[in-house]
Design an enzyme around this catalytic site. Structure first.
Site, PDB file in Angstrom:
ATOM      1  N   THR A  29       4.996   5.035   1.883  1.00  0.00           N
ATOM      2  CA  THR A  29       5.222   5.928   0.582  1.00  0.00           C
ATOM      3  C   THR A  29       3.990   5.723  -0.432  1.00  0.00           C
ATOM      4  OG1 THR A  29       7.408   6.035   0.508  1.00  0.00           O
ATOM      5  CG2 THR A  29       6.527   6.624  -1.647  1.00  0.00           C
ATOM      6  N   GLY A  30       3.380   6.782  -0.886  1.00  0.00           N
ATOM      7  CA  GLY A  30       2.423   6.630  -1.952  1.00  0.00           C
ATOM      8  C   GLY A  30       1.363   7.313  -1.761  1.00  0.00           C
ATOM      9  N   SER A  31      -0.026   6.983  -2.636  1.00  0.00           N
ATOM     10  CA  SER A  31      -1.111   7.775  -2.626  1.00  0.00           C
ATOM     11  C   SER A  31      -1.898   7.579  -1.288  1.00  0.00           C
ATOM     12  CB  SER A  31      -2.132   7.818  -3.719  1.00  0.00           C
ATOM     13  OG  SER A  31      -2.239   6.286  -3.970  1.00  0.00           O
ATOM     14  N   THR A  32      -1.823   6.317  -0.679  1.00  0.00           N
ATOM     15  CA  THR A  32      -2.736   6.161   0.413  1.00  0.00           C
ATOM     16  C   THR A  32      -2.092   6.520   1.600  1.00  0.00           C
ATOM     17  OG1 THR A  32      -3.278   3.964  -0.786  1.00  0.00           O
ATOM     18  CG2 THR A  32      -3.978   4.226   1.451  1.00  0.00           C
ATOM     19  N   LYS A  95       5.264  -4.621  -3.158  1.00  0.00           N
ATOM     20  CA  LYS A  95       5.341  -2.995  -2.986  1.00  0.00           C
ATOM     21  C   LYS A  95       6.586  -2.753  -3.679  1.00  0.00           C
ATOM     22  CE  LYS A  95       5.590  -1.507   1.100  1.00  0.00           C
ATOM     23  NZ  LYS A  95       5.017  -0.279   0.631  1.00  0.00           N
ATOM     24  N   GLY A  97       5.574  -0.150  -6.161  1.00  0.00           N
ATOM     25  CA  GLY A  97       4.941   0.732  -7.289  1.00  0.00           C
ATOM     26  C   GLY A  97       5.316   2.233  -7.330  1.00  0.00           C
ATOM     27  N   GLY A  98       5.699   2.726  -5.934  1.00  0.00           N
ATOM     28  CA  GLY A  98       5.991   4.124  -6.172  1.00  0.00           C
ATOM     29  C   GLY A  98       7.631   4.093  -5.750  1.00  0.00           C
ATOM     30  N   GLU A 104      11.472   1.389   2.101  1.00  0.00           N
ATOM     31  CA  GLU A 104      10.297   0.970   2.833  1.00  0.00           C
ATOM     32  C   GLU A 104      10.608  -0.558   3.759  1.00  0.00           C
ATOM     33  OE1 GLU A 104       6.802   2.429  -0.236  1.00  0.00           O
ATOM     34  OE2 GLU A 104       7.590   0.357  -0.402  1.00  0.00           O
ATOM     35  N   LYS A 122      -6.629  -4.148  -3.689  1.00  0.00           N
ATOM     36  CA  LYS A 122      -5.476  -4.667  -3.434  1.00  0.00           C
ATOM     37  C   LYS A 122      -5.117  -6.066  -2.772  1.00  0.00           C
ATOM     38  CE  LYS A 122      -3.493  -0.504  -4.645  1.00  0.00           C
ATOM     39  NZ  LYS A 122      -2.708   0.301  -3.888  1.00  0.00           N
TER      40      LYS A 122
END
Ligand code: 5RP
Length: 225
Positions: A29-32, A95, A97-98, A104, A122
């Site tokens: 999950t996340g922008s990356t 991990k 942040g989202g 996860e 990071k």
């Protein structure tokens, strides 16, 4: 100079080489990871589908035509691709942040190999500058906040639009600052045992096996010891 979005796109694309054709892939999950999902669309006819760590990623996967399986429908996964808020040289991470840390960790635990994708900002020597997300059962929140205070941490409730953020699992999140995590495995084991903690966002037991770091000079592969 490459923007952070370009670095994320670069590692998202690079992660495709670790996806095993014919096998269900674990997706974080996340922008990356969103960049990885966009790249994975090009392989959708070569994989049966994906197991996802959040409702948000499931929606994105389905939107590009990738079937989403429940963890319980599949066995061990060959590979899990996910981002991180911080990662050290050993592959230990912060991990969540989202807000997806629990799922996860579940998908990571079901995977043979954890491939972390992140931009180079990071990578840290010691985990802890990024506030550690901790998913908790609401009735235990104040006591867990006091437990963090007793070890020098400051825990705050994560809010969204002025209200406590509710995770995909119907629980709430604390973000804990002020701690330097010199022993990630010991810290994870300790906090996991506090009553009311669902998941602590330190990933040491399920650390990354390798990390694809986006740098201005290209993708740097960090083999985590
Ligand atoms: C979500 C996570 C993400 O992997 C982490 O927050 C990194 O996200 P991004 O790729 O947007 O920087 O743990 O719960």
């Amino acid at each position: 100079m490459l923007s952070q979005d370009e670095l994320k796109a670069m590692v998202g694309q690079a992660a495709l080489q670790y996806v095993v054709p014919g096998e269900v892939v674990g997706v974080g999950t996340g922008s990356t990871v969103n960049q990885f999902i966009a790249a994975l669309a090009s392989m959708k006819d070569r994989i049966p589908g994906a197991v996802s760590s959040s409702k948000a990623s499931s929606e994105r996967l389905q939107a590009v035509g990738i079937r989403v399986f429940d963890c319980n429908e599949v066995g061990q996964l060959a590979v899990y691709v996910d981002g991180a808020d911080e990662i050290d040289a050993h592959g230990c991470m912060i991990k969540g942040g989202g807000a997806a840390l629990t799922r996860e960790k579940i998908v990571a635990a079901q995977s043979e190999r954890f491939v972390c994708i992140a931009d180079e900002s990071k990578l840290v020597r010691t985990l802890g500058a990024f506030p550690i997300p901790v998913e908790v059962i609401p009735m235990a929140a104040q006591r867990i906040m006091r437990q963090f205070a007793a070890i020098g941490g400051k825990a705050v409730l994560r809010l969204r639009a002025g209200q406590p953020l509710v995770t995909d699992n119907g629980q709430i999140l604390l973000d804990v600052s002020g701690l330097q995590i010199t022993d990630p495995l010991g810290f994870e084991s300790m906090v996991n045992q506090w009553a009311g903690v669902v998941t602590v966002g330190v990933f040491a037991r399920n650390r990354a096996d390798l990390c694809l770091l986006g740098t201005r000079d290209g993708v740097r592969i960090l083999h985590c010891a």
